[in-house]
Design an enzyme around this catalytic site. Structure first.
Site, short mmCIF file in Angstrom:
data_model
loop_
_atom_site.label_atom_id
_atom_site.label_comp_id
_atom_site.label_asym_id
_atom_site.label_seq_id
_atom_site.Cartn_x
_atom_site.Cartn_y
_atom_site.Cartn_z
N CYS A 80 8.83 -5.21 3.78
CA CYS A 80 8.40 -4.43 2.62
C CYS A 80 9.61 -4.20 1.74
O CYS A 80 10.57 -3.55 2.16
CB CYS A 80 7.80 -3.10 3.07
N CYS A 213 4.96 -3.00 -5.59
CA CYS A 213 5.14 -3.82 -4.38
C CYS A 213 6.37 -4.67 -4.59
O CYS A 213 6.40 -5.56 -5.45
CB CYS A 213 3.90 -4.69 -4.14
#
Length: 281
Positions: A80, A213
Site C-alpha cells: 500500500c 491510492c
C-alpha cells in the site's frame, strides 16, 4: 471476538485521504489467525475506529521493521503506497527507525525518507505491464484498459471526465471480472488535468472508492507516461483533493526503474482501542 484483549494503543493516520490504523505490534497481542478478523472489526466505520486498512508493525531480521497489512475487509494485502508513507512516519515518530529507513512488506523491501509530514517511498519494481487491451464489461460493451502491478494489481482506464464516472459500479465490474480472478484487481479511472492527472480508484479489499491510492496513482502515472500523455515527475490530484508526486526513470521499451512516491502523511489522532470496539453486531 471471543478472546479478551487488553486496551490497545493505536494511531490513526491519513495519507492523502487514505486512512489507516497503525499498531506497534512488536510485543505481539494477536496471532495471524485472528488478525484478519481483528482488522475487519476495527476498520468498520461508525461502529469502531474506521479505516481503509490496518498495519501491525513487527520486528524484522533483514530491515528496520516489517508490517502485516490488512484491508478493511480483513484480507491480507501485499503493498500500500499511501500506507507505506504513513507507516514510515509512524516508525520515525516512535523511534523504531531513523528518517531514512527500510522495511519488509509482502511486495519486498520498501525504502522511505521522512521529512516532517512529507514522506517519500521507493516503490517496488513494477511488473506485468499490459497496454491497450480490450475488456468486455457487462452492458457497457468493450472498453480499453491497461494493466500494471505496482506491488498490487491495477487496471488503468483513461476517460474524458473522471468526475462523471460511476466509480463504484464500473470499478466493481472490472475488479470482479473473470479475466482478473481469483485475485481480482484495483481499478483506476484517469483524466488529464492541468499538466498532471486526476485519478479516482476503486480499491480491492475496501470494495469502494477511496479518497486516494498510492499504488494506483503510481500505476496511472507510469501508464500515462508510456502512452506519451505525460512524463516524470507526474503530479496526481486525488479524490480527496490532495496531491501526490510520482517520479521514475524511463529505460526505453517500456522499462521503468527507481519509482518514487511522495506525499503527505498526517497523524489524525492517537487513542486506545477498548474491547467494545471489537464487538460484533
Amino acid at each position: 471476538m471471543k478472546k479478551k484483549l487488553p486496551v490497545i494503543p493505536f494511531v490513526k493516520m491519513s495519507g492523502a485521504g487514505n486512512d489507516f490504523i497503525i499498531i506497534d505490534h512488536r510485543n505481539a497481542l494477536l496471532s495471524m489467525d485472528e488478525a484478519g478478523k481483528f482488522a475487519r472489526l476495527v476498520c468498520r466505520r461508525r461502529f469502531s475506529v474506521g479505516a481503509d486498512g490496518l498495519f501491525l508493525i513487527e520486528d524484522s531480521d533483514v530491515a528496520d521493521f516489517k508490517w502485516h497489512f490488512f484491508n478493511a475487509d480483513g484480507s491480507l494485502a501485499e503493498m500500500c503506497g499511501n500506507g507505506a508513507r504513513c507507516v514510515a512516519r509512524f516508525a520515525y515518530m516512535h523511534g523504531i527507525a531513523s528518517a531514512n529507513m527500510r522495511f519488509e512488506t509482502l511486495a519486498g523491501i520498501v525504502e522511505a525518507r521522512v521529512a516532517d509530514v512529507n514522506v517519500t517511498i521507493k516503490m517496488p519494481q513494477p511488473h506485468s505491464l499490459q497496454l491497450s487491451t480490450q475488456l468486455a464489461v457487462g452492458d457497457d460493451g468493450t472498453i480499453e484498459i491497461h494493466f500494471l502491478d505496482t506491488g498490487v494489481p491495477h487496471v488503468v482506464c483513461f476517460v474524458d471526465d473522471v468526475d462523471k464516472v460511476d466509480v463504484k459500479a464500473m470499478g466493481r465490474a472490472i475488479r470482479y471480472h473473470d479475466d482478473f480472478q481469483p485475485a481480482g484487481t484495483n481499478v483506476n479511472f484517469v483524466s488529464l488535468a492541468g499538466g498532471g492527472l486526476k485519478v479516482r480508484t476503486y480499491e480491492r479489499g475496501v470494495e469502494d472508492e477511496t479518497l486516494a491510492c498510492g499504488t494506483g496513482a503510481t500505476a496511472s502515472a507510469i501508464v500515462a507516461s508510456l502512452l506519451n500523455m505525460t512524463a516524470s515527475p507526474v503530479e496526481i490530484m486525488t479524490t480527496g483533493n490532495n496531491q501526490l508526486k510520482i517520479s521514475f526513470d524511463a529505460l526505453g521499451e517500456g522499462g521503468i526503474d527507481n519509482v518514487l512516491l511522495k506525499g503527505p502523511a498526517h497523524v489524525i489522532y492517537k487513542g486506545e482501542l477498548s474491547p467494545e470496539a471489537l464487538e460484533e453486531l
